[in-house]
Write a protein that holds these residues in place. Structure first.
Motif, PDB file in Angstrom:
ATOM      1  N   ALA A   6       0.811  -1.217   0.000  1.00 54.49           N
ATOM      2  CA  ALA A   6       0.000   0.000   0.000  1.00 54.49           C
ATOM      3  C   ALA A   6       0.842   1.263   0.000  1.00 54.49           C
ATOM      4  CB  ALA A   6      -0.939   0.002   1.203  1.00 54.49           C
ATOM      5  N   ALA A   7       2.148   1.131   0.369  1.00 54.80           N
ATOM      6  CA  ALA A   7       2.999   2.320   0.411  1.00 54.80           C
ATOM      7  C   ALA A   7       3.465   2.752  -0.973  1.00 54.80           C
ATOM      8  CB  ALA A   7       4.208   2.058   1.304  1.00 54.80           C
ATOM      9  N   TRP A   8       3.422   1.831  -1.949  1.00 55.14           N
ATOM     10  CA  TRP A   8       3.865   2.166  -3.292  1.00 55.14           C
ATOM     11  C   TRP A   8       2.742   2.828  -4.080  1.00 55.14           C
ATOM     12  CZ3 TRP A   8       8.820   1.991  -4.172  1.00 55.14           C
ATOM     13  CH2 TRP A   8       9.616   1.006  -3.571  1.00 55.14           C
ATOM     14  N   PRO A   9       3.079   3.633  -5.084  1.00 58.85           N
ATOM     15  CA  PRO A   9       2.049   4.082  -6.032  1.00 58.85           C
ATOM     16  C   PRO A   9       1.449   2.889  -6.771  1.00 58.85           C
ATOM     17  CG  PRO A   9       4.111   5.320  -6.308  1.00 58.85           C
ATOM     18  CD  PRO A   9       4.412   4.166  -5.403  1.00 58.85           C
ATOM     19  N   ALA A  10       0.284   3.096  -7.362  1.00 57.33           N
ATOM     20  CA  ALA A  10      -0.343   2.027  -8.147  1.00 57.33           C
ATOM     21  C   ALA A  10       0.318   1.878  -9.504  1.00 57.33           C
ATOM     22  CB  ALA A  10      -1.829   2.307  -8.320  1.00 57.33           C
ATOM     23  N   ALA A  11       0.947   2.934 -10.003  1.00 56.74           N
ATOM     24  CA  ALA A  11       1.634   2.895 -11.298  1.00 56.74           C
ATOM     25  C   ALA A  11       2.630   4.038 -11.351  1.00 56.74           C
ATOM     26  CB  ALA A  11       0.643   3.005 -12.452  1.00 56.74           C
ATOM     27  N   ILE A  12       3.682   3.848 -12.153  1.00 58.82           N
ATOM     28  CA  ILE A  12       4.667   4.906 -12.388  1.00 58.82           C
ATOM     29  C   ILE A  12       4.836   5.068 -13.892  1.00 58.82           C
ATOM     30  CG2 ILE A  12       6.950   5.812 -11.852  1.00 58.82           C
ATOM     31  CD1 ILE A  12       7.198   3.701  -9.686  1.00 58.82           C
ATOM     32  N   GLU A  32      -5.494   4.434 -11.246  1.00 57.55           N
ATOM     33  CA  GLU A  32      -6.178   5.711 -11.081  1.00 57.55           C
ATOM     34  C   GLU A  32      -5.156   6.837 -11.045  1.00 57.55           C
ATOM     35  OE1 GLU A  32      -8.366   5.439  -7.500  1.00 57.55           O
ATOM     36  OE2 GLU A  32      -9.654   3.798  -8.183  1.00 57.55           O
ATOM     37  N   PRO A  33      -5.492   8.010 -11.599  1.00 58.29           N
ATOM     38  CA  PRO A  33      -4.543   9.123 -11.594  1.00 58.29           C
ATOM     39  C   PRO A  33      -4.026   9.493 -10.207  1.00 58.29           C
ATOM     40  CG  PRO A  33      -6.327   9.589 -13.107  1.00 58.29           C
ATOM     41  CD  PRO A  33      -6.697   8.324 -12.395  1.00 58.29           C
ATOM     42  N   ALA A  34      -4.891   9.502  -9.212  1.00 60.01           N
ATOM     43  CA  ALA A  34      -4.483   9.920  -7.870  1.00 60.01           C
ATOM     44  C   ALA A  34      -3.475   8.964  -7.246  1.00 60.01           C
ATOM     45  CB  ALA A  34      -5.711  10.047  -6.967  1.00 60.01           C
ATOM     46  N   ARG A  35      -3.356   7.765  -7.800  1.00 60.71           N
ATOM     47  CA  ARG A  35      -2.418   6.774  -7.262  1.00 60.71           C
ATOM     48  C   ARG A  35      -1.269   6.520  -8.239  1.00 60.71           C
ATOM     49  NH1 ARG A  35      -4.720   1.498  -5.868  1.00 60.71           N
ATOM     50  NH2 ARG A  35      -2.870   1.384  -4.518  1.00 60.71           N
ATOM     51  N   THR A  36      -1.060   7.465  -9.158  1.00 63.30           N
ATOM     52  CA  THR A  36      -0.013   7.344 -10.184  1.00 63.30           C
ATOM     53  C   THR A  36       1.013   8.450 -10.003  1.00 63.30           C
ATOM     54  OG1 THR A  36      -1.555   6.358 -11.760  1.00 63.30           O
ATOM     55  CG2 THR A  36       0.430   7.365 -12.668  1.00 63.30           C
ATOM     56  N   VAL A  37       2.265   8.154 -10.307  1.00 67.77           N
ATOM     57  CA  VAL A  37       3.348   9.139 -10.263  1.00 67.77           C
ATOM     58  C   VAL A  37       3.983   9.235 -11.638  1.00 67.77           C
ATOM     59  CG1 VAL A  37       5.582   9.751  -9.260  1.00 67.77           C
ATOM     60  CG2 VAL A  37       3.807   8.740  -7.810  1.00 67.77           C
ATOM     61  N   MET A  38       4.179  10.460 -12.112  1.00 64.10           N
ATOM     62  CA  MET A  38       4.913  10.744 -13.349  1.00 64.10           C
ATOM     63  C   MET A  38       6.331  11.133 -12.977  1.00 64.10           C
ATOM     64  SD  MET A  38       4.880  11.070 -16.679  1.00 64.10           S
ATOM     65  CE  MET A  38       6.372  11.453 -17.630  1.00 64.10           C
ATOM     66  N   VAL A  39       7.312  10.503 -13.613  1.00 66.68           N
ATOM     67  CA  VAL A  39       8.724  10.808 -13.361  1.00 66.68           C
ATOM     68  C   VAL A  39       9.325  11.373 -14.639  1.00 66.68           C
ATOM     69  CG1 VAL A  39      10.968   9.894 -12.673  1.00 66.68           C
ATOM     70  CG2 VAL A  39       8.876   8.940 -11.673  1.00 66.68           C
ATOM     71  N   GLY A  40       9.840  12.585 -14.571  1.00 66.22           N
ATOM     72  CA  GLY A  40      10.398  13.218 -15.758  1.00 66.22           C
ATOM     73  C   GLY A  40      11.494  14.194 -15.422  1.00 66.22           C
ATOM     74  N   ASP A  90       7.997   8.333   0.038  1.00 65.40           N
ATOM     75  CA  ASP A  90       7.764   9.574   0.772  1.00 65.40           C
ATOM     76  C   ASP A  90       6.483  10.276   0.323  1.00 65.40           C
ATOM     77  OD1 ASP A  90       8.587  11.575   2.692  1.00 65.40           O
ATOM     78  OD2 ASP A  90       9.116  12.844   0.997  1.00 65.40           O
ATOM     79  N   LEU A  91       6.121  10.084  -0.955  1.00 62.73           N
ATOM     80  CA  LEU A  91       4.896  10.697  -1.471  1.00 62.73           C
ATOM     81  C   LEU A  91       3.644  10.055  -0.885  1.00 62.73           C
ATOM     82  CD1 LEU A  91       5.676  11.204  -5.267  1.00 62.73           C
ATOM     83  CD2 LEU A  91       5.306  12.987  -3.574  1.00 62.73           C
ATOM     84  N   SER A  92       3.735   8.775  -0.527  1.00 60.96           N
ATOM     85  CA  SER A  92       2.605   8.054   0.075  1.00 60.96           C
ATOM     86  C   SER A  92       1.329   8.195  -0.739  1.00 60.96           C
ATOM     87  CB  SER A  92       2.366   8.561   1.517  1.00 60.96           C
ATOM     88  OG  SER A  92       3.488   8.341   2.314  1.00 60.96           O
ATOM     89  N   VAL A  93       1.399   7.829  -2.011  1.00 61.16           N
ATOM     90  CA  VAL A  93       0.203   7.901  -2.878  1.00 61.16           C
ATOM     91  C   VAL A  93      -0.353   6.518  -3.151  1.00 61.16           C
ATOM     92  CG1 VAL A  93       0.956  10.018  -3.967  1.00 61.16           C
ATOM     93  CG2 VAL A  93       1.579   7.836  -5.006  1.00 61.16           C
ATOM     94  N   GLY A  94       0.199   5.484  -2.517  1.00 59.87           N
ATOM     95  CA  GLY A  94      -0.239   4.132  -2.799  1.00 59.87           C
ATOM     96  C   GLY A  94      -1.649   3.823  -2.311  1.00 59.87           C
TER      97      GLY A  94
END
Length: 237
Positions: free
Chosen positions: A15-21, A176-184, A233-237
């Motif tokens: 649950a600590a990880w994002p759902a997608a990156i 879901e967008p709220a559980r996703t992180v974009m890395v750029g 650290d973002l805790s979006v999972g």
């Protein structure tokens, strides 16, 4: 003899990880600027135009191949007519795709970190580089197996900074967008991520056209191996 207890840290809960990156490519995972410079300069040489330098090309990367070619010709003092951009872009892509991709272009820590992350989280690549060239480079440098989806600059009618490519990748990953992180590494990634409803992490070593601290990312990382800690650290999972 009693066994020594395992003192290695327990893995973080799922649950600590994002759902997608979602990852950008050029300037985030690979240092593609030298090959892009070689391709552009070969095209300019065919047109009897002066060569560009690496610093100029850094400023032209990130908005797709047609924009790259348009900016390169403008920098030589011979801007392209709009109706000639598609054909000139095709010529550039033919040159670029013929260049052998060098695995050394992968930034330090990228392969190891992607291997670690994909064991926990589905990953996608969302780039403004044309899709065919993206797949070819991924295959050549050995990163293709880490991504469940690849969205290129010509996959859809829109490209970053439009959120469409990110939302398309999220749909493919079932996230879901709220559980996703974009890395750029640049403004397009932050703008697209925000518009798509995702959180954003930026690397500080890429090709931004403004100070990376001013991009508005949720977190910055100086080295790719710092990414897992930033994600947790973002805790979006």
């Amino acid at each position: 003899m009693p066994q020594t207890p395992d003192r290695s840290p327990a893995p973080p809960p799922q649950a600590a990880w994002p759902a997608a990156i979602l990852f950008d490519f050029d300037g985030t995972l690979i240092d593609s600027a030298p090959d892009i410079l070689t391709g552009i300069n070969r095209l300019l040489d065919e047109e009897n135009l002066p060569a560009l330098d690496l610093g100029q090309v850094h400023q032209f990367i990130g908005d797709g191949a047609p924009t790259l070619v348009t900016r390169a010709f403008a920098a030589t003092g011979r801007p392209l007519a709009p109706d000639s951009v598609p054909a000139m872009t095709d010529r550039y892509m033919a040159i670029y795709e013929a260049l052998p991709a060098d695995p050394s272009c992968v930034f330090p820590g990228v392969a190891e970190t992607l291997a670690h992350l994909c064991a926990h989280i589905p990953l996608a690549l969302v780039t403004n580089k044309p899709e065919r060239a993206t797949h070819a480079v991924l295959q050549a440098i050995g990163l293709n197996s880490y991504f469940k989806a690849v969205v290129g600059g010509d996959t859809l009618p829109t490209r970053k900074p439009h959120p469409g490519p990110l939302l398309h990748a999220m749909a493919q990953l079932g996230a879901e967008p709220a559980r996703t992180v974009m890395v750029g590494d640049g403004a397009n990634d932050v703008t697209a991520g925000r518009a798509a409803g995702a959180r954003v992490v930026c690397v500080t070593y890429g090709y931004p056209r403004m100070p990376v601290e001013e991009l508005g990312a949720d977190r910055l990382v100086d080295h790719f191996h710092e990414l897992p800690a930033a994600l947790l650290d973002l805790s979006v999972g």
